[in-house]
Design an enzyme around this catalytic site. Structure first.
Site, PDB file in Angstrom:
ATOM      1  N   ASP A 129      41.472  43.528  49.272  1.00 21.72           N
ATOM      2  CA  ASP A 129      42.086  43.203  47.979  1.00 21.72           C
ATOM      3  C   ASP A 129      42.100  41.689  47.788  1.00 21.72           C
ATOM      4  OD1 ASP A 129      43.788  44.300  45.632  1.00 21.72           O
ATOM      5  OD2 ASP A 129      44.997  42.653  46.436  1.00 21.72           O
ATOM      6  N   TYR A 177      44.344  33.826  44.345  1.00 22.20           N
ATOM      7  CA  TYR A 177      44.660  33.595  45.757  1.00 22.20           C
ATOM      8  C   TYR A 177      43.936  32.365  46.311  1.00 22.20           C
ATOM      9  CZ  TYR A 177      46.216  38.475  45.414  1.00 22.20           C
ATOM     10  OH  TYR A 177      46.819  39.653  45.033  1.00 22.20           O
ATOM     11  N   HIS A 224      45.396  41.228  35.598  1.00 21.59           N
ATOM     12  CA  HIS A 224      46.712  41.003  36.189  1.00 21.59           C
ATOM     13  C   HIS A 224      47.860  41.459  35.299  1.00 21.59           C
ATOM     14  CE1 HIS A 224      47.098  39.112  40.071  1.00 21.59           C
ATOM     15  NE2 HIS A 224      46.080  38.303  39.841  1.00 21.59           N
ATOM     16  N   LYS A 259      40.577  40.234  40.784  1.00 20.59           N
ATOM     17  CA  LYS A 259      41.478  40.308  39.628  1.00 20.59           C
ATOM     18  C   LYS A 259      41.234  39.134  38.687  1.00 20.59           C
ATOM     19  CE  LYS A 259      44.971  42.237  42.699  1.00 20.59           C
ATOM     20  NZ  LYS A 259      44.537  41.618  43.963  1.00 20.59           N
TER      21      LYS A 259
END
Length: 462
Positions: A50, A55, A117, A84
């Site tokens: 994931d 990130y 998101h 994402k």
């Protein structure tokens, strides 16, 4: 039991492994750590990785995955990779380039799942699926009303296959899970072990999930850890669960989730722990800088949003409801109160309660879509009535020898709302300044208040 075979079927026919390796890490953890722990996760059996642009480690994760493909541990088709879309790329024309950037960093030709998101239109993601850049598309942080809005949208091409949300025994999302199951949407749980207690995101006053006596007792009975019990609980409910780890012992231990089974009594006891506690204090809204002099940020309030550095004079928020604003205002150590809240606001959605709340807290309400909408099909429900054709507005405009647009703008300014007027037409831009040339009577204001219908033109939700 082979963990690599434990999968759930998505509504588009693809399969997602029930246990995923989460790659988010706090800022104090170096990005290079992903180069160590991601390959190890694959070695011990994780096949669901994931990721997210937010990130800021997709490049390192990509290198790690490629290393394990190169040494023969896995093939590309063995790995289920999720990425994402972050808020800086929500405009439809930016979605595909954002995905292509993630693919370049991940060194992949496609991702298995691309998630948006926060609650916005899926149309641009559908185009990415058509282009073969992702096998499936999903959503994150949607409640059932927001999901319903998507599912009922005319012309929906691909139903989201999943909804990734905070979910653990203290926040078991029972109603949302039932809703998702009834619509063949897989619930994916992040923060399944409570949280990493990162101070920027998490309320440190909340109880520590893995110290809960009920979980500990069940763990002792099965000779497993409380963390494994929390993960197993989700899998037996039909939830796909993400397990993060920057510790090789824990990463390896997480694979033991397939080696035991909780009894019906265990499941009932864990169900009873639900307290509706959210560890993560951001709400389903976006957190990104918008334009020149304002920053719009989420409820976690970045420690250095730019004001201290002199990069902005003020900071504000956008698309917050009163609960989300309260959460910010009540946050210990809040340094700067948001000066404004920019939301959709017009006579058909006059935001009376939110305006009153903002005024009581010295927060200025800023109205976008003040004239209804530009009726862009990517964002707006074209079946809704045209605000500027409303007979009440037209009658007031005729009385003052002005346009309905000017009446709608003046209505906001007389309520104490800052109003944004968009236009690419020089005549209209010049006309909008005339809003300062007349005044609505109390009767006009009352009549305009009376046409409120709680209609949202823009289909994303705060």
């Amino acid at each position: 039991m082979d963990p690599t075979r434990q999968k759930v079927k998505l509504n588009d026919g693809h399969f997602i492994p029930v246990l995923g390796f989460g790659t988010y890490a706090p800022e104090e953890v170096a990005k290079k750590e992903a180069l160590e722990f991601t390959p190890f996760a694959i070695e011990v059996g994780f096949r669901h990785i994931d990721c997210a642009h937010f990130y800021q480690n997709e490049e390192q994760v990509g290198q790690a995955v490629q290393r394990k493909i190169a040494d023969g541990t896995v093939k590309r088709e063995d790995i289920f990779c999720t990425s994402k879309l972050w808020c800086t790329s929500f405009r439809p024309e930016l979605v595909r380039p954002a995905l292509e950037r993630s693919l370049k960093n991940l060194q992949l030709d496609y991702v298995d799942l691309y998630i948006i998101h926060f609650p916005l239109s899926l149309k641009a993601l559908e185009k990415c699926k058509d282009a073969g850049l992702t096998k499936s598309i999903g959503v994150s942080n949607f409640n059932h009303k927001q999901l319903e809005k998507i599912l009922n949208k005319p012309g929906l091409k691909y139903k989201p296959v999943c909804n990734q949300v905070e979910c653990h025994p203290y926040l078991n999302q029972r109603k949302l899970l039932d809703f998702c199951k009834s619509h063949e949407i897989v619930l994916v749980a992040y923060a399944a072990l409570g949280s990493q207690r990162v101070k920027e995101w998490v309320n440190p006053n909340h109880p520590v999930l893995l110290e809960d006596p009920v979980l500990s007792a069940i763990a002792q009975k099965h000779k497993k850890t409380a963390a494994l019990v929390a993960l197993r609980y989700q899998i037996q409910r039909g939830v796909v669960v993400l397990a993060k780890g920057n510790n090789k012992k824990w990463i390896k231990e997480n694979m033991q989730v397939f080696e035991f089974e909780l009894t019906p009594e265990d499941m009932k006891a864990i169900d009873g722990l639900n307290r509706n506690i959210r560890y993560y204090e951001f709400q389903p809204i976006y957190s990104c800088p918008i334009a020149r002099s304002k920053w719009f940020f989420s409820t976690h309030l970045s420690p250095d949003p730019g004001e201290d550095a002199g990069l902005t004079k003020s900071i504000g928020v956008s698309n917050f409801n009163n609960k989300q604003l309260e959460k910010i205002l009540n946050k210990p150590g809040l340094k700067y109160k948001p000066v404004c809240n920019q939301v959709e606001c017009h006579p058909y959605l006059n935001q009376r309660k939110l305006l009153d709340f903002c005024k009581s807290r010295d927060i200025v309400l800023v109205a976008y879509a003040a004239l209804g909408s530009q009726r862009l099909k990517e964002w707006v429900n074209l079946g809704l009535p045209v605000l500027l054709e409303d007979p009440v507005l037209c009658a007031i405009a005729k009385k003052h020898k002005q346009t309905p647009a000017l009446v709608a703008l003046l209505y906001q300014t007389q309520r104490g709302v800052v109003v944004l007027a968009k236009s690419y037409n020089k005549k209209r831009i010049k006309e909008n300044i005339q809003v300062l040339d007349f005044e609505l009577t109390p009767e006009d204001m009352k009549a305009t208040n009376g046409i409120n219908r709680n209609i949202r033109y823009y289909e994303f939700l705060p």
